[in-house]
Scaffold this motif. Structure first.
Motif, PDB file in Angstrom:
ATOM      1  N   GLN A 225       0.798  -1.222   0.000  1.00  0.00           N
ATOM      2  CA  GLN A 225       0.000   0.000   0.000  1.00  0.00           C
ATOM      3  C   GLN A 225       0.835   1.277   0.000  1.00  0.00           C
ATOM      4  N   MET A 226       2.053   1.220   0.572  1.00  0.00           N
ATOM      5  CA  MET A 226       2.865   2.426   0.665  1.00  0.00           C
ATOM      6  C   MET A 226       4.096   2.386  -0.234  1.00  0.00           C
ATOM      7  N   ARG A 228       6.943   0.990   0.122  1.00  0.00           N
ATOM      8  CA  ARG A 228       8.174   1.219   0.868  1.00  0.00           C
ATOM      9  C   ARG A 228       8.834  -0.108   1.218  1.00  0.00           C
ATOM     10  N   VAL A 251      10.229   6.005   6.192  1.00  0.00           N
ATOM     11  CA  VAL A 251       9.284   6.690   5.307  1.00  0.00           C
ATOM     12  C   VAL A 251       9.528   8.190   5.355  1.00  0.00           C
ATOM     13  N   ARG A 253       8.488  12.143   5.905  1.00  0.00           N
ATOM     14  CA  ARG A 253       7.744  12.735   7.012  1.00  0.00           C
ATOM     15  C   ARG A 253       6.245  12.780   6.758  1.00  0.00           C
ATOM     16  N   HIS A 254       5.854  13.123   5.528  1.00  0.00           N
ATOM     17  CA  HIS A 254       4.434  13.262   5.249  1.00  0.00           C
ATOM     18  C   HIS A 254       3.706  11.921   5.228  1.00  0.00           C
ATOM     19  N   GLU A 255       4.475  10.796   5.255  1.00  0.00           N
ATOM     20  CA  GLU A 255       3.859   9.467   5.279  1.00  0.00           C
ATOM     21  C   GLU A 255       3.749   8.900   6.687  1.00  0.00           C
ATOM     22  N   ARG A 257       1.922   9.686   9.462  1.00  0.00           N
ATOM     23  CA  ARG A 257       0.587   9.439  10.007  1.00  0.00           C
ATOM     24  C   ARG A 257      -0.084   8.280   9.298  1.00  0.00           C
ATOM     25  N   ALA A 258       0.111   8.194   7.994  1.00  0.00           N
ATOM     26  CA  ALA A 258      -0.505   7.109   7.234  1.00  0.00           C
ATOM     27  C   ALA A 258       0.019   5.749   7.689  1.00  0.00           C
ATOM     28  N   LEU A 259       1.337   5.668   7.935  1.00  0.00           N
ATOM     29  CA  LEU A 259       1.918   4.407   8.380  1.00  0.00           C
ATOM     30  C   LEU A 259       1.433   4.049   9.786  1.00  0.00           C
TER      31      LEU A 259
END
Length: 291
Positions: A225-226, A228, A251, A253-255, A257-259
């Protein structure tokens, strides 16, 4: 031979740029507003304000004993770039003195509000010194001491510089009005943050260490999904002695919260440790150019 000279130039040129920016910041923002600086530069400024001694001359004379200390600590090879940085700074200080005296450059002098002068002084000084430190050199002075402490204690260069600068600036209260000293502290703080930003990497990311009973599932979902890369480490609980796997992933920085949300959706009881990562190299991040 040509390739080696080219690599040397790629290192030396940024050092020249950094010292030029630093000298510009001193003469365009700091000196005309009678602000201060820390370290050896602060001493040079005090002598300039009190006795009208050119900072380039003071910087040259005071650097001699410190350079000897650095030579003994880092060796001749380790001090080459410091010598280049020091001489380059002295040169650009002299050039800026001449440019201001000849009125080729009109310094920025604030009559009432010193905030803008303080802000841009911090930005220019921090940028200049950060570039110099980033490429393995120093501008001499207490920067040699900064490198020693940073190497021995593991502190960031910005932190060490901040401590030394605050100490020297505190002594300037004997001559500089306290309002100017307070403005100077703001400039030094800004400069220290910019130095850390430049020396530790313009690209910062977040590293996730995830301890969960569903490590393979978490790793697969992150990968899918990411997009990474994920690494699984074999581990064992100290209390339960139960074997398990630990998920490690870096990841942007902007990812972050999603992780976090993704992991908690799979395992609400997952133990997550998030740390700052600087200067990330590799696929999906910054790739180091080939020489």
């Amino acid at each position: 031979m040509y390739k080696q000279a080219r690599l040397q130039l790629r290192t030396l040129f940024p050092i020249f740029i950094g010292t030029a920016i630093y000298a510009f910041g001193l003469y365009y923002f700091v000196i005309p507003n009678e602000l201060m600086e820390g370290g050896l530069t602060g001493i040079a400024l005090l002598l300039n304000y009190a006795l009208d001694i050119p900072p380039s001359l003071t910087t040259l004379l005071l650097n001699i004993p410190l350079f000897i200390v650095g030579w003994r600590a880092f060796g001749g090879k380790g001090m080459i770039y410091t010598l280049v940085g020091t001489l380059s700074l002295i040169l650009f200080l002299w050039l800026m003195e001449m440019a201001v005296n000849q009125q080729w450059i009109i310094p920025f002098k604030s009559e009432q509000d010193y905030f803008l002068a303080t802000l841009y002084a911090g930005v220019t000084l921090g940028t200049g010194l950060g570039i110099v430190l980033r490429f393995g050199a120093t501008t001499g002075g207490t920067d040699i001491i900064v490198r020693l402490i940073s190497m021995k204690k593991g502190w960031s260069m910005g932190q060490v510089i901040l401590i030394i600068d605050v100490s020297v600036i505190g002594l300037s209260l004997l001559y500089i009005p306290k309002e100017k000293v307070l403005y100077t502290l703001v400039a030094v703080f800004i400069a220290s943050k910019i130095i850390d930003f430049i020396t530790e990497g313009a690209y910062a990311a977040k590293a996730f260490t995830i301890i969960t009973d569903q490590a393979p599932t978490v790793a697969a979902v992150i990968t899918k999904q990411m997009d990474r890369g994920v690494t699984l480490f074999a581990a064992k609980g100290a209390y339960s002695q139960t074997p398990k796997e630990v998920v490690y992933c870096v990841v942007a920085r902007h990812e972050m919260r999603a992780l976090q949300s993704l992991v908690k959706t799979i395992d609400p009881l997952a133990f997550i440790v998030i740390t700052d990562v600087h200067d990330v190299l590799g696929e999906g991040f910054r790739v180091e150019p080939k020489h």
